[in-house]
Design an enzyme around this catalytic site. Structure first.
Site, mmCIF file in Angstrom:
data_model
loop_
_atom_site.group_PDB
_atom_site.id
_atom_site.type_symbol
_atom_site.label_atom_id
_atom_site.label_comp_id
_atom_site.label_asym_id
_atom_site.label_seq_id
_atom_site.Cartn_x
_atom_site.Cartn_y
_atom_site.Cartn_z
ATOM 1 N N GLU A 1 -3.273 11.379 3.156
ATOM 2 C CA GLU A 1 -3.762 10.938 4.353
ATOM 3 C C GLU A 1 -4.148 12.044 5.385
ATOM 4 O O GLU A 1 -3.124 12.512 5.814
ATOM 5 C CB GLU A 1 -3.883 9.286 5.410
ATOM 6 C CG GLU A 1 -3.365 8.239 4.783
ATOM 7 C CD GLU A 1 -3.431 6.951 5.441
ATOM 8 O OE1 GLU A 1 -4.232 6.098 5.990
ATOM 9 O OE2 GLU A 1 -2.355 6.495 5.986
ATOM 10 N N GLU B 1 0.462 -1.356 0.268
ATOM 11 C CA GLU B 1 -0.031 0.096 -0.259
ATOM 12 C C GLU B 1 1.257 1.321 0.017
ATOM 13 O O GLU B 1 1.707 1.533 1.056
ATOM 14 C CB GLU B 1 -0.689 0.684 1.172
ATOM 15 C CG GLU B 1 -1.619 1.119 1.509
ATOM 16 C CD GLU B 1 -2.410 1.258 2.703
ATOM 17 O OE1 GLU B 1 -3.026 1.793 3.449
ATOM 18 O OE2 GLU B 1 -2.597 -0.244 3.109
#
Length: 537
Positions: free
Chosen positions: A240, A235
């Site tokens: 974020e 990932e």
């Protein structure tokens, strides 16, 4: 560090693809047709960008799951129907997934822009969403990012504490797992095949079978639970963030591509042994606030989150080619026509503003963190996932595992004000997801203007003392595919305000085989990154 991906939907879960007999399979329902909202993005070269017509699909955990023989729910709240779903195999044969009702989720697209709303209420209440970019109706778009950059615009002005507007890449199968797992008949068209470095165990179906066995309903999330199986893969968290904090975080895995794990051997958020799996659940994160630069990002700060801005992420390799080994991840921003570099760390013992193996090792040491990043392959491990080609994920979620404290507050919560690395933002530690959901139901995030291409091809901008003008012309070109349109956009940029001649700020200025300018406009200096790449900094 990445928290739980326990995305919520208040009445529904996963249905999967159709077979005409009673063998075990993920079924496709017929109650709601699956349609994909259009979303354009751009492929760039040194002088032009080509617009690509794509679309998005909502993850298969969102649509309602019902029996193949009618409309009886297979999954209600956070519990499976015991009759329809006594075990993984029987449940997969008995239950089906229909198309997602986007009017209920209120996920909207317009041109190159995607808006995801947090809490929506129609015939049912929904919390957040997760979507994937499609190449066509049955295939996810794969991105190869080594020796490339990825750029997008984002509006986080309506994302308060406790929320995460996440845009990232995972090494999931382009077809959603249909070829590997013949019992999965739904595939990418219905948003199947998700995986990440937490090896999530809250997925309703994995590898063509249900995740019923050992399912334990969540104690604090009325929509979610944990099954015996998880879905693992590398990932790359490009983004974020909310309006208070942001982080860029690579997460390597021993096996980059999607694999299924069992029980505590999954590790990550969903297991009692966080580090018991084959992936790095923490990653190596660059959060400016955590790295000591507390006035860089937020409302009214250098990156002013009250207004949209551009995020640029570059993936440099050791030999300056797309087949080299990932060696560095660089971050820039563009806001108000100005290119803004990632801030330099002010943490003692950790220098630099980009992610490398040495930077990550220094950060883990300074913060006293477990170095799972190095254990699972470090930058080379992350690069192996990028080399596979990765699927773009765009989402909005809240965190029932750790309240998003790892992103924007103090974590762990018992840390003192002097604990290195504990302060990640200014948000309070006392908030809970149910409070976030009731207080900020109208929160949303907007992602737009997605671009990818060679280094320094996807963005322009000057500095405080310079100005620029841009002239853009477009022409359409035909393709042989009725499902895809390509538009070539040629951009010419003229800058003033910088003295002298040479490459502009942030541009390439050297490297093996480089034939362009080798000097920089004042006051920038040509700085060697490796033998194949030098940049004006």
């Amino acid at each position: 560090m990445k928290g739980s991906i326990s995305y919520q939907i208040y009445k529904g879960a996963l249905l999967l693809s159709a077979l005409l007999n009673s063998v075990s399979a993920q079924q496709v329902g017929t109650l709601t047709a699956e349609t994909h909202p259009a979303l354009t993005w751009s492929k760039c070269t040194a002088g032009x960008c080509s617009q690509v017509s794509g679309s998005v699909v909502i993850d298969a955990n969102w649509p309602x799951v019902h029996s193949t023989s009618g409309s009886t729910n297979c999954y209600t709240g956070n519990t499976w129907d015991a009759t329809l779903c006594p075990d993984d195999v029987t449940c997969a044969a008995n239950c089906a997934v229909d198309g997602a009702r986007r009017q209920h989720l209120r996920v909207t697209t317009s041109g190159n822009s995607l808006r995801i709303n947090f809490v929506t209420t129609a015939s049912q209440k929904n919390i957040g969403s997760r979507l994937y970019l499609l190449e066509n109706d049955t295939t996810y778009q794969k991105f190869n990012l080594l020796n490339q950059e990825f750029t997008f615009d984002v509006d986080v002005s309506n994302l308060p504490c406790g929320l995460n507007g996440a845009l990232y890449f995972v090494d999931m199968d382009a077809d959603g797992g249909m070829a590997k797992y013949p019992t999965n008949k739904a595939g990418a068209k219905y948003g199947t095949g998700y995986c990440d470095s937490q090896c999530p165990r809250d997925l309703k179906f994995i590898n063509g079978q249900a995740n019923v066995d050992g399912w334990t309903p969540s104690k604090n999330d009325v929509n979610s639970g944990i099954g015996n199986h998880g879905s693992c893969c590398a990932e790359m968290d490009i983004w974020e963030a909310n309006s208070i904090s942001n982080a860029v975080t690579p997460h390597p895995c021993d096996t980059p591509s999607q694999t299924m794990c069992t029980g505590q051997r999954c590790g990550g958020t969903y297991s009692t042994d966080r580090y018991g799996g084959t992936c790095d659940p923490d990653g190596c994160d660059f959060n400016p606030y955590r790295m000591g630069v507390t006035n860089f990002y937020g409302p009214g700060e250098t990156i002013d989150t009250k207004s949209p801005f551009t995020v640029v992420t570059q993936f440099l390799t050791n030999d300056g080619t797309s087949t080299g080994t990932l060696s560095e991840i660089k971050r820039f921003y563009v806001q108000g026509g100005k290119v803004i570099g990632n801030p330099q760390s002010t943490i003692v013992g950790v220098s630099g503003n980009s992610i490398t193996d040495s930077w990550c090792n220094a950060q883990k040491s300074a913060f006293g963190d477990t170095n799972e990043f190095s254990k699972h392959g470090g930058m080379a491990g992350m690069g192996a996932g990028l080399a596979d080609g990765m699927v773009l994920v765009m989402s909005l979620w809240d965190d029932h595992a750790s309240d998003m404290l790892w992103l924007d507050s103090t974590y762990p919560t018992n840390a003192t004000s002097t604990t290195p690395g504990a302060k990640r933002g200014t948000c309070d530690i006392s908030r809970r997801p149910n409070t976030v959901e009731s207080t900020y139901p109208n929160a949303y995030v907007i992602y737009s203007n997605i671009k990818t291409g060679p280094l320094n091809s996807t963005f322009t901008g000057g500095t405080t003392s310079s100005s620029s003008t841009t002239t853009t012309t477009s022409k359409s070109t035909s393709t042989s595919s009725s499902s895809k349109t390509t538009t070539t956009v040629t951009t010419t940029t003229t800058s003033s305000g910088s003295s002298g001649t040479g490459a502009r700020d942030w541009a390439q200025c050297g490297g093996n085989g480089w034939t362009g300018p080798t000097t920089c406009v004042s006051p920038y200096t040509c700085t060697k990154q490796n033998d194949w790449y030098s940049q004006c900094l």
